[in-house]
Every structure is written in C-alpha cells, then in structure tokens.
Design an enzyme around this catalytic site. Structure first.
Site, mmCIF file in Angstrom:
data_model
loop_
_atom_site.group_PDB
_atom_site.id
_atom_site.type_symbol
_atom_site.label_atom_id
_atom_site.label_comp_id
_atom_site.label_asym_id
_atom_site.label_seq_id
_atom_site.Cartn_x
_atom_site.Cartn_y
_atom_site.Cartn_z
ATOM 1 N N ASP A 55 0.890 -1.161 0.000
ATOM 2 C CA ASP A 55 0.000 0.000 0.000
ATOM 3 C C ASP A 55 0.925 1.207 0.000
ATOM 4 O OD1 ASP A 55 -1.614 2.172 0.546
ATOM 5 O OD2 ASP A 55 -2.532 1.327 2.350
ATOM 6 N N TYR A 148 -6.450 14.888 -8.304
ATOM 7 C CA TYR A 148 -5.647 14.174 -9.297
ATOM 8 C C TYR A 148 -4.698 15.132 -10.007
ATOM 9 C CZ TYR A 148 -4.442 10.846 -12.963
ATOM 10 O OH TYR A 148 -3.745 10.002 -13.797
#
Length: 262
Positions: A55, A148
């Site tokens: 992760d 983003y």
C-alpha cells in the site's frame, strides 16, 4: 536496450499501464518485481508470477515491500512509481477531505515513499534510475479533479527535486506524462452496464481525437518510454518530464475539429 543484470520494482505492476511496463522491462532483460495491492498481487502470484503486496500510502508497507523486493532480486537498479488512483468527480467545493487525502497520499506520497525507501539501494547499484508517472492533467486544470491534477503536478516538482538529490550518486530521476491511454485505470467502467461503458469509452475516444495524433495511447507506448528512460541510452537524462500524449499538451484546444487529411 538489453539490461540483463539490472533489477526493477514497478508499483501498480499487476495490471494496466504498470503491467505493460513490467512486461516491457522483462523483455529488455531486467529482473522485475511487481508491487501492488494484496488482491492484485495475490492474483499475480496465483498465476505463477512474482509480486509483493504494498500500500504505497503507508510507509511501513512501502519499507517492507522494498526490503522484500531487494531480498528477491539481490539489489535494486530501477524504481518505477506507477501506482495511482483518481477521486470521484466533484467540484473543489464539494470534494471531501477523504478523497483529497487518498489521492495525494497514493499518487504523490507513494512516489516519495517508494523512492525514499529505494534510494540507498539505487545508490549502491551505481546507475540507479527512477521513473514516476505524471499526466497531462498535471500540466493544466480539469474540472472536477483537483486532487488528481494536484498530485500529478506534484510528481513533476518531486521528480525535479529528487533528480537534484540523486545526481551526485548517479541516480537519474525522470517522469513520463501520459495523455489519454486506452486503459481503465481505476476500474471506473466495471460498475457500468455495457451501454454506459460503451458511451464512456466513446467519450474518451472523442476527447483523444482532438489531439494531433488523434487517438488514445496504447499502454505499450507508455512502457516503451519508461524503457528508454531507465536504459543507458538515456544515461545523461535526468530531471525531465517526457510527454507521451499524442501532442495533447502541445495543442491549444479551441473545440474545433482538426483539418481532414489531404
């Protein structure tokens, strides 16, 4: 391009662009460990491949992944920071902290954490190379995707700073900036019925048609750019951002169709 004694880690390496990059590097002769979320990495291992769970938003997970990869490979020469996510589309005044934090932590923080954990191994190799995936959306603004866009713009700044840090140790750090890629990055089409998915894909094709090259990019074309940047053919290239976007970042979008071919 063959680099038969070099070793690489590719995050997000079990599907999409990351899988294409890992496959290309293997074809170039590198030994590659794919790092991905447990479900994707587990599926890859079940198919007989080499993959490590990670992760990238968690420092302990990243450190453990790099340690495991180095144990498998015997060292590390190449770090490819590909893992990424996008938020649900929302105007900035409606975006929850959770979406912002997740995207920044995975996309930008992941590239930082992975490179930091890999740095000593890349230095020991004597010819370390790092490539991170940015985006044309990091070069401009797209409505509804503030996190983003910010994360991919951050990759550009991070790349340039890490190139300055890595230069004295012959660690080269670059980025690739894709445009529209024929790839369902976040599985956004998976939850749609066939008709809705087809409409969404047609919309991507239409957007891509306004680029000078007029089509979406194949994942293999992104992989080829990464292959070049980690190879000795790019031995004096560092701190750069290579657009692989069909000219998207080079063309002012006026909303007009391009002139037809003669």
């Amino acid at each position: 391009m063959l680099m038969t004694e070099r070793r690489a880690v590719v995050t997000g390496g079990c599907k999409g662009i990351g899988a294409a990059i890992a496959t290309r590097l293997e074809a170039d002769g590198l030994s590659v460990v794919r790092a991905d979320l447990p479900a994707a990495a587990g599926a890859w291992r079940a198919g007989g491949g080499t993959a490590v769970d990670v992760d990238v938003s968690d420092t302990r997970s990243v450190d453990a992944m790099i340690a495991a990869a180095v144990g498998l490979l015997g060292g590390l020469d190449v770090m490819v920071n590909n893992a990424g996510v996008a938020e649900q589309r929302a105007r900035v005044d409606a975006m929850p902290d959770s979406d912002w934090d997740r995207v920044i932590s995975v996309n930008l923080g992941g590239a930082f954490r992975c490179t930091r954990a890999a740095f000593d191994h890349l230095r020991a190799s004597g010819h370390g190379a790092v490539v991170s995936l940015s985006s044309t959306w990091g070069l401009g603004g797209v409505p509804g995707y503030a996190a983003y866009c910010a994360s991919k713009a951050g990759i550009i700044g991070l790349t340039r700073a890490m190139a300055a840090d890595g230069g004295p140790f012959n660690i080269r750090v670059n980025a690739v900036s894709p445009g529209y890629v024929a790839n369902d990055m976040g599985g956004s089409l998976d939850g749609l019925d066939a008709e809705a998915a087809a409409r969404a894909w047609a919309g991507r094709d239409l957007q891509a048609s306004f680029q000078p090259l007029g089509r979406q990019c194949d994942v293999a074309e992104i992989a080829a750019a990464v292959s070049f940047l980690v190879s000795d053919q790019a031995s004096f290239v560092t701190g750069t951002v290579l657009p692989v976007d069909g000219g998207q970042s080079n063309r002012l979008n006026t909303g007009e169709q391009q002139w037809p071919a003669p």
